[in-house]
Enzyme design. Structure first.
Site, PDB file in Angstrom:
ATOM      1  CB  CYS A 210      -4.705  -9.967   4.021  1.00 21.91           C
ATOM      2  SG  CYS A 210      -4.125  -8.717   5.023  1.00 21.91           S
ATOM      3  CD  GLU A 211      -3.129 -13.488  10.282  1.00 18.94           C
ATOM      4  OE1 GLU A 211      -3.816 -14.321  10.610  1.00 18.94           O
ATOM      5  OE2 GLU A 211      -1.653 -13.303  10.804  1.00 18.94           O
ATOM      6  CG  HIS A 212      -2.108  -8.103   8.973  1.00 16.40           C
ATOM      7  ND1 HIS A 212      -1.130  -8.772   8.065  1.00 16.40           N
ATOM      8  CD2 HIS A 212      -1.828  -8.678  10.277  1.00 16.40           C
ATOM      9  CE1 HIS A 212      -0.252  -9.584   8.890  1.00 16.40           C
ATOM     10  NE2 HIS A 212      -0.677  -9.503   9.886  1.00 16.40           N
ATOM     11  CG  HIS A 213      -5.284  -4.893   5.387  1.00 21.42           C
ATOM     12  ND1 HIS A 213      -4.307  -5.164   5.550  1.00 21.42           N
ATOM     13  CD2 HIS A 213      -5.360  -3.603   6.236  1.00 21.42           C
ATOM     14  CE1 HIS A 213      -3.196  -4.289   5.945  1.00 21.42           C
ATOM     15  NE2 HIS A 213      -3.827  -3.251   6.407  1.00 21.42           N
TER      16      HIS A 213
ATOM     17  CD  GLN B 127       2.281 -14.665  -0.728  1.00 24.00           C
ATOM     18  OE1 GLN B 127       1.362 -13.817  -1.042  1.00 24.00           O
ATOM     19  NE2 GLN B 127       3.238 -14.965  -1.540  1.00 24.00           N
TER      20      GLN B 127
ATOM     21  CG  HIS C 205      -1.253  -9.516  -0.145  1.00 21.31           C
ATOM     22  ND1 HIS C 205      -1.014  -9.879   0.933  1.00 21.31           N
ATOM     23  CD2 HIS C 205      -0.315 -10.682  -1.094  1.00 21.31           C
ATOM     24  CE1 HIS C 205      -0.355 -11.176   1.126  1.00 21.31           C
ATOM     25  NE2 HIS C 205       0.047 -11.450  -0.059  1.00 21.31           N
TER      26      HIS C 205
ATOM     27  CB  CYS D 211      -4.698  -5.236   2.268  1.00 18.69           C
ATOM     28  SG  CYS D 211      -3.331  -6.383   2.083  1.00 18.69           S
TER      29      CYS D 211
END
Ligand SMILES: [Zn+2]
Length: 240
Positions: free
Chosen positions: A128-131, A169, A197, A199
């Site tokens: 996941c590119e956010h976490h 995703q 995910h 996260c």
């Protein structure tokens, strides 16, 4: 020192504004909102060699661990920065580099197979590119040939290539479809991804049971009956 001071001054003057911006960015990340179908990489992304990247990331990870107060002279920890740096560049984010894109060679559909082909239960390991936490799941890919066919394992490789990036995703699902459309010369390609995910499962809301389903239906797959057929195949139990 002077630079630090001026950043500090700026923050004092604009602190509220910066907090607001940072909160908004945080919320966008927690909501897992992506901004584009293309992975946002800079033009100079490949000016550094992989070896140079590993060396820099090694230092950065070391810095993070030291900031957290860890003792990097400990036998168990001292190799971690190098291990993480290598893993980022050569494994879990290796799909950022277009040179690593699998060559999607296609062949003439000599046997004139005209029905849908489904490659299902392709294992997805992404991040996941956010976490920067893992996304783990399955992808199901289908196409209807317009004259060209592709090697079955190439579909697995294309999924893996786009998974090995910091990802959203929805974007990954679209990228897989667009790549296969290009390779096969047909819009009739579809992909469904069902993934967990970490996260969401291991932090934040900590919902261990939830998973995320995304889909992209191109060309003929937008038709209800074709879409239905694809989704029915996914549900089939494969007997060995
Ligand atoms: Zn996330």
């Amino acid at each position: 020192m002077q630079a630090k001071q001026s950043v500090y001054d700026y923050y004092c003057k604009n602190g509220m504004k910066i907090d607001k911006i940072l909160n908004e960015i945080d919320e966008q990340g927690d909501a897992h909102v992506g901004s584009s179908a293309q992975t946002p990489i800079r033009e100079d992304a490949f000016e550094l060699s992989d070896i140079e990247k590993v060396a820099l990331i090694n230092k950065d990870v070391k810095h993070i661990m030291e900031t957290l107060g860890l003792d990097l002279t400990d036998d168990s920890l001292k190799g971690t920065p190098q291990r993480v740096a290598k893993m980022f560049v050569n494994e879990i984010f290796a799909g950022l580099n277009p040179e690593r894109k699998p060559i999607a060679s296609t062949f003439e559909n000599k046997y004139k197979y005209g029905e849908m082909l489904v490659e299902k239960n392709i294992t997805v390991y992404s991040t996941c590119e956010h976490h920067l936490l893992p996304i783990v799941g399955k992808a199901h890919v289908a196409y209807i040939s317009k004259g060209r066919v592709i090697g079955l394992s190439k579909m697995n490789r294309i999924v893996d290539y786009f998974a090995k990036r910091p990802q959203v995703q929805e974007r990954m699902t679209m990228q897989i479809v667009q790549e296969l459309q290009k390779a096969l010369g047909t819009p009739d390609v579809a992909c469904v991804v069902d993934a967990k995910h970490l996260c969401v499962n291991s932090r934040g809301i900590r919902d261990i049971d939830s998973s995320t389903v995304t889909s992209e239906f191109g060309g003929a797959f937008k038709e209800k009956s074709v879409k239905r057929e694809f989704l029915d195949y996914i549900k089939l139990d494969t007997i060995f």
